[in-house]
Design a protein around this motif. Structure first.
Motif, PDB file in Angstrom:
ATOM      1  N   LEU A  10      23.143  11.816  54.957  1.00 46.08           N
ATOM      2  CA  LEU A  10      23.632  10.505  55.972  1.00 46.08           C
ATOM      3  C   LEU A  10      22.471   9.827  55.660  1.00 46.08           C
ATOM      4  O   LEU A  10      22.416   8.811  55.159  1.00 46.08           O
ATOM      5  N   GLU A  13      21.387   8.275  52.634  1.00 49.30           N
ATOM      6  CA  GLU A  13      22.790   7.267  51.797  1.00 49.30           C
ATOM      7  C   GLU A  13      22.371   6.235  52.698  1.00 49.30           C
ATOM      8  O   GLU A  13      22.837   5.086  51.770  1.00 49.30           O
ATOM      9  N   ASN A  14      21.918   6.155  53.964  1.00 51.63           N
ATOM     10  CA  ASN A  14      21.637   5.304  55.048  1.00 51.63           C
ATOM     11  C   ASN A  14      20.967   4.879  54.973  1.00 51.63           C
ATOM     12  O   ASN A  14      20.661   5.071  56.790  1.00 51.63           O
ATOM     13  N   LEU A  17      20.453   2.474  58.561  1.00 55.10           N
ATOM     14  CA  LEU A  17      21.064   2.615  60.489  1.00 55.10           C
ATOM     15  C   LEU A  17      20.101   3.204  61.158  1.00 55.10           C
ATOM     16  O   LEU A  17      19.087   3.530  60.702  1.00 55.10           O
ATOM     17  N   GLN A  21      23.275   5.848  65.128  1.00 52.84           N
ATOM     18  CA  GLN A  21      23.962   5.558  64.180  1.00 52.84           C
ATOM     19  C   GLN A  21      24.571   6.638  63.933  1.00 52.84           C
ATOM     20  O   GLN A  21      25.228   6.898  63.767  1.00 52.84           O
ATOM     21  N   GLN A  24      25.568   9.725  66.162  1.00 53.92           N
ATOM     22  CA  GLN A  24      26.922   9.491  65.984  1.00 53.92           C
ATOM     23  C   GLN A  24      28.036   9.906  64.468  1.00 53.92           C
ATOM     24  O   GLN A  24      29.184  10.462  65.115  1.00 53.92           O
ATOM     25  N   MET A  25      27.306   9.754  63.584  1.00 54.11           N
ATOM     26  CA  MET A  25      28.395   9.791  62.192  1.00 54.11           C
ATOM     27  C   MET A  25      27.566  11.556  61.252  1.00 54.11           C
ATOM     28  O   MET A  25      29.026  12.026  60.916  1.00 54.11           O
ATOM     29  N   ALA A  26      26.351  11.820  62.013  1.00 55.43           N
ATOM     30  CA  ALA A  26      26.896  13.366  61.761  1.00 55.43           C
ATOM     31  C   ALA A  26      27.054  14.183  63.141  1.00 55.43           C
ATOM     32  O   ALA A  26      27.340  15.642  62.858  1.00 55.43           O
TER      33      ALA A  26
ATOM     34  N   ALA B 298      32.641  10.726  59.372  1.00 58.19           N
ATOM     35  CA  ALA B 298      31.298  10.041  59.548  1.00 58.19           C
ATOM     36  C   ALA B 298      31.503   8.215  60.199  1.00 58.19           C
ATOM     37  O   ALA B 298      31.640   7.997  61.240  1.00 58.19           O
ATOM     38  N   ARG B 301      33.798   8.760  63.482  1.00 56.12           N
ATOM     39  CA  ARG B 301      33.009   7.917  64.469  1.00 56.12           C
ATOM     40  C   ARG B 301      31.625   7.080  64.824  1.00 56.12           C
ATOM     41  O   ARG B 301      32.096   6.599  65.779  1.00 56.12           O
ATOM     42  N   LEU B 302      30.959   6.868  63.762  1.00 61.17           N
ATOM     43  CA  LEU B 302      30.767   5.300  63.703  1.00 61.17           C
ATOM     44  C   LEU B 302      31.988   4.368  64.637  1.00 61.17           C
ATOM     45  O   LEU B 302      31.001   3.709  65.185  1.00 61.17           O
TER      46      LEU B 302
END
Lengths: 162, 390
Positions: A10, A13-14, A17, A21, A24-26, B298, B301-302
């Protein structure tokens, strides 16, 4: 996928962030994400944060060349010593040891064809252990590090609301 | 000549899709981040495109069998068995359609007689009501709510059944709420369906997009539901193939034969190159499904955490790629919220009432959008909600 790898993918790629954030995504706690990133920076799993730029869209003149290099391997050192002599030049942006018809694949970046050619002629080719070079200039970059350069910025073909 | 009088009143009476309401405004504005798009932001995986292109190169530009290439129907059956434990006969129990929408239309037209009542849990995708009306049926909307995770409850279903009820349309994972119905919830509803001897159309177009938990359960896999259920599925959401127009339905041979009869006269056969692409998708696309689902997950959730942090109460979606926050705390209607958000902050969302009256008080956001666009949209929405706090 374990949490560390998921987080690193993540982050790769980002990179812009926030850690919150990314966490949250992971789907991992913020403290764990912070600790993982810190640890990976310390042990050089994360080597840095860089930006993909298509320099062809700017006024900056830049030339890239791929150079096939044939070597005379050295006793006790193999190709490593001579490779290190090559990759320490700042003009050299990548060096790979290859199987097949040549030994090293070297990428060089310079301001002009002449500058790159002169580097090969005066620095690389005469180096002890280098037996032959073949220089290929890059004319157009289609894709690099998983990013498509030609189609990048192509408009979203989807209707705005469906 | 008064042309309007020449048009079938049933068609005139159908309201245009509420989703399209903002389309013209949005498409003329600059710098708009659209979270109003109900289709994947991925491009079809290249190996699938390549198979479609290769079929054209080979000159396969003719019709296929009405029900679709047998090779494709075989792959569909293997896929349904492999992913959802559903067994069908490729020769008699599958029809390949022009998208999932055609499959829904065929199923409704095959099952519904004039005057039959069709129960449609709402909020839901916009097509069911119109398709039922066109078939001469009577849509009976049943509300679902955030308190029950937007699932259909057996009580609500029971209350809506009359002696004219023929059919129930289930669409889980759900557009626009992101709700799913697990085995236990489906079993409770199935009991009512069996008791009243009803049929089911199960729109499972988002079946591969569920997050966490037990994964998708098809209502057709429950006891004594197999023959009662027409399963509708397709390639649009699963493989990011919306423009290929590839869907299918599976069910009892008698129903599939009836559906194929309509399909044969109205459509002939689904696009041939799309069918070849679909075969490749089913054979070698499981990895693509997982990759895209993980990415949606992902972003899910964000966006959900972002909306909750912005102060909106929000059901945490468990499927599809939509999130459906409640916007009542702003004191605005869905329409006002969407319009003001668009004009003041340049973020496009869809008002919840476009998906049925009970969607009032909510808006739909799609997270089939880049992480950059989602984070920027969240920043703007957070500002917007703070500025309009009541």
């Amino acid at each position: 996928m374990d949490n560390k790898i998921a987080l690193l993918k993540l982050l790769e790629e980002n990179p812009r962030l926030t850690v919150a954030q990314l966490a949250q995504m992971a789907d991992i706690p913020l403290t764990e994400a912070e600790a993982t990133i810190h640890e990976c920076e310390q042990n050089h799993t994360i080597l840095g944060y860089r930006t993909m730029i298509d320099w062809d869209k700017t006024d900056l003149e830049a030339v890239t060349a791929f150079i096939e290099v044939k070597l005379q391997p050295q006793r006790g050192e193999g190709f490593d010593r001579i490779a290190s002599h090559i990759y320490r030049w700042p003009e050299v942006t990548s060096v790979y040891l290859m199987s097949g018809g040549f030994d090293l694949a070297v990428t060089i970046q310079g301001k002009s064809l002449k500058e790159v050619a002169m580097f090969v002629a005066t620095k690389l080719a005469p180096m002890e252990g280098v037996t032959a070079t073949a220089t290929h200039f890059v004319l157009k970059k289609y894709k690099d590090q998983g990013v498509e350069f030609v189609s990048a910025g192509e408009t979203d073909h989807r209707n705005v609301i469906v | 000549m008064e042309m309007r009088e020449r048009i079938n009143p049933t068609v005139l009476d159908i309201r245009p899709s509420g989703i399209r309401r903002f389309f013209n405004i949005v498409s003329e504005m600059k710098d708009v981040i659209s979270l109003g798009i109900g289709e994947p932001d991925f491009v079809t995986p290249w190996h699938i495109c390549d198979a479609g292109i290769y079929s054209l190169e080979k000159g396969i530009t003719c019709y296929t069998a009405n029900a679709g290439l047998l090779e494709l129907r075989r792959e569909i059956c293997k896929y349904l068995e492999r992913r959802f434990g559903l067994g069908y006969d490729p020769a008699t129990q599958v029809v390949v359609t022009v998208g999932g929408s055609e499959a829904i239309d065929l199923a409704v037209r095959s099952l519904v007689r004039p005057g039959d009542e069709v129960i449609i849990p709402e909020p839901c995708f916009v097509c069911y009501d119109a398709i039922v009306r066109l078939a001469g049926g009577v849509p009976v909307p049943v509300s679902t709510d955030m308190e029950h995770d937007f699932a259909l409850t057996p009580e609500a279903l029971e209350a809506a059944v009359t002696d004219k009820t023929r059919l129930v349309i289930l669409s889980y994972p759900n557009n626009p709420t992101g709700a799913i119905m697990g085995r236990a919830e489906l079993e409770a509803v199935a009991e009512v369906i069996r008791r009243h001897d009803l049929m089911v159309i199960s729109d499972e177009i988002y079946g591969e997009l569920t997050y966490g938990g037990e994964g998708h359960v098809s209502v057709a896999s429950l006891p004594d539901m197999y023959d009662r259920t027409v399963v509708v599925n397709g390639f649009s959401k699963t493989y990011a193939m919306t423009g290929w127009r590839m869907g299918y339905a599976t069910g009892h041979p008698e129903i599939i034969a009836a559906m194929t009869k309509i399909h044969q006269f109205a459509i002939m056969s689904a696009p041939t190159q799309s069918q070849y692409a679909a075969i490749e998708a089913l054979r070698n696309g499981d990895g693509d499904i997982d990759r895209m689902r993980d990415e949606y997950d992902a972003r899910r959730r964000l966006i959900t955490e972002g909306l909750i942090a912005a102060g909106l109460s929000c059901y945490v979606p468990r499927g599809a790629f939509y999130v459906f926050p409640c916007i009542r705390s702003t004191g605005m209607t869905s329409e006002e919220f969407a319009e003001k958000l668009l004009h003041e902050k340049r973020v496009a969302v869809v008002p919840g009432d476009a998906f049925g009256a009970c969607g009032e008080g909510y808006v739909r956001l799609s997270y089939a959008a880049s992480v950059e666009n989602i984070t920027e949209a969240l920043r703007r929405i957070t500002e917007f909600v703070a500025e309009h706090k009541k």
